[in-house]
Design a protein around this motif. Structure first.
Motif, PDB file in Angstrom:
ATOM      1  N   THR A  35       0.813  -1.221   0.000  1.00  0.00           N
ATOM      2  CA  THR A  35       0.000   0.000   0.000  1.00  0.00           C
ATOM      3  C   THR A  35       0.846   1.270   0.000  1.00  0.00           C
ATOM      4  N   TYR A  36       2.097   1.130   0.342  1.00  0.00           N
ATOM      5  CA  TYR A  36       2.950   2.323   0.294  1.00  0.00           C
ATOM      6  C   TYR A  36       3.125   2.819  -1.155  1.00  0.00           C
ATOM      7  N   LEU A  37       2.699   2.000  -2.115  1.00  0.00           N
ATOM      8  CA  LEU A  37       2.749   2.415  -3.524  1.00  0.00           C
ATOM      9  C   LEU A  37       1.488   3.191  -3.939  1.00  0.00           C
ATOM     10  N   ALA A  38       0.621   3.455  -2.968  1.00  0.00           N
ATOM     11  CA  ALA A  38      -0.635   4.160  -3.268  1.00  0.00           C
ATOM     12  C   ALA A  38      -0.411   5.535  -3.920  1.00  0.00           C
ATOM     13  N   PRO A  39       0.627   6.294  -3.534  1.00  0.00           N
ATOM     14  CA  PRO A  39       0.833   7.577  -4.239  1.00  0.00           C
ATOM     15  C   PRO A  39       1.038   7.425  -5.753  1.00  0.00           C
ATOM     16  N   ILE A  40       1.626   6.281  -6.124  1.00  0.00           N
ATOM     17  CA  ILE A  40       1.788   6.036  -7.563  1.00  0.00           C
ATOM     18  C   ILE A  40       0.410   5.863  -8.203  1.00  0.00           C
ATOM     19  N   PHE A  41      -0.481   5.197  -7.475  1.00  0.00           N
ATOM     20  CA  PHE A  41      -1.845   5.019  -7.968  1.00  0.00           C
ATOM     21  C   PHE A  41      -2.516   6.394  -8.137  1.00  0.00           C
ATOM     22  N   LEU A  42      -2.329   7.284  -7.156  1.00  0.00           N
ATOM     23  CA  LEU A  42      -2.893   8.632  -7.270  1.00  0.00           C
ATOM     24  C   LEU A  42      -2.278   9.401  -8.441  1.00  0.00           C
ATOM     25  N   LEU A  43      -0.988   9.195  -8.656  1.00  0.00           N
ATOM     26  CA  LEU A  43      -0.330   9.844  -9.785  1.00  0.00           C
ATOM     27  C   LEU A  43      -0.922   9.373 -11.111  1.00  0.00           C
ATOM     28  N   PHE A  44      -1.137   8.067 -11.227  1.00  0.00           N
ATOM     29  CA  PHE A  44      -1.754   7.546 -12.445  1.00  0.00           C
ATOM     30  C   PHE A  44      -3.163   8.106 -12.631  1.00  0.00           C
ATOM     31  N   GLY A  45      -3.902   8.215 -11.544  1.00  0.00           N
ATOM     32  CA  GLY A  45      -5.249   8.798 -11.627  1.00  0.00           C
ATOM     33  C   GLY A  45      -5.210  10.242 -12.110  1.00  0.00           C
ATOM     34  N   SER A  46      -4.235  10.978 -11.580  1.00  0.00           N
ATOM     35  CA  SER A  46      -4.086  12.382 -12.014  1.00  0.00           C
ATOM     36  C   SER A  46      -3.709  12.447 -13.491  1.00  0.00           C
ATOM     37  N   LEU A  47      -2.829  11.553 -13.918  1.00  0.00           N
ATOM     38  CA  LEU A  47      -2.437  11.528 -15.325  1.00  0.00           C
ATOM     39  C   LEU A  47      -3.628  11.206 -16.231  1.00  0.00           C
TER      40      LEU A  47
END
Length: 196
Positions: A35-47
């Protein structure tokens, strides 16, 4: 062609980003210890959001330009159609010694010139419009000459059959005017039948 490729590339990037985001979300659900990779998920969502926004804005701009082009060409066609109707009427009355004619509207060329950046007119259509413009200008010159000849008609109808200041008889100008009006009608019909 370049615009089509660019839009295809943008759409492909949006699809790839969406697929990667979905795969990453499934990965996080299956392996919660990452779950520490969640910011990457948010980044993909923003992209994804930014990409969709850019793509939709470009589609909107393209549709806006297309509507503007259609409005301009509709104005041009309506002006040519109106001139065609007036030319048909004038052709029947060219020898009338008492009726003054108004000039035809040649403003459709100004409309095309002012909107040249958004118009995508093929060469054949542009050539036809230029021919119509040239004939319209010739007709307007003949109408001025004709009106100059019949100008004294308000004082005396018989004087309309006399010579103008240019020593040109009304019958000569009327004959030339009728030929040009018939030519305009023919060229207008050819142009207006393009979309029919």
């Amino acid at each position: 062609m370049f615009n089509i490729l660019k839009k295809s590339w943008e759409l492909a990037m949006i699809i790839i980003t969406a697929i990667l985001s979905i795969l990453f979300f499934i990965f996080l659900v299956m392996f919660p210890e990452f779950t520490y990779l969640a910011p990457i998920f948010l980044l993909f969502g923003s992209l994804i959001t930014a990409s969709l926004n850019i793509y939709m804005n470009r589609i909107h701009e393209a549709q806006k330009e297309e509507r503007a082009m259609k409005r301009v060409m509709t104005n041009v066609r309506n002006t040519i159609l109106q001139n065609r109707k007036i030319a048909s009427d004038y052709s029947k009355k060219a020898l009338s010694p008492t009726q003054k004619f108004n000039q035809l509207n040649s403003g459709f060329w100004d409309i095309i010139s002012a909107n040249a950046t958004i118009l995508e007119i093929n060469g054949e259509e542009l050539g036809q419009i230029m021919d119509i413009k040239m004939v319209t200008d010739e007709i307007n010159g003949l109408i001025l000459t004709r009106n100059d000849i019949i100008n004294p008609a308000s004082d005396n109808v018989a004087s309309a059959f006399s010579l103008s200041r240019t020593s040109t008889p009304l019958s000569t100008v009327a004959y030339t005017l009728r030929k040009k009006l018939d030519l305009l009608i023919q060229k207008s019909d050819n142009y207006l039948s393009l979309d029919s």
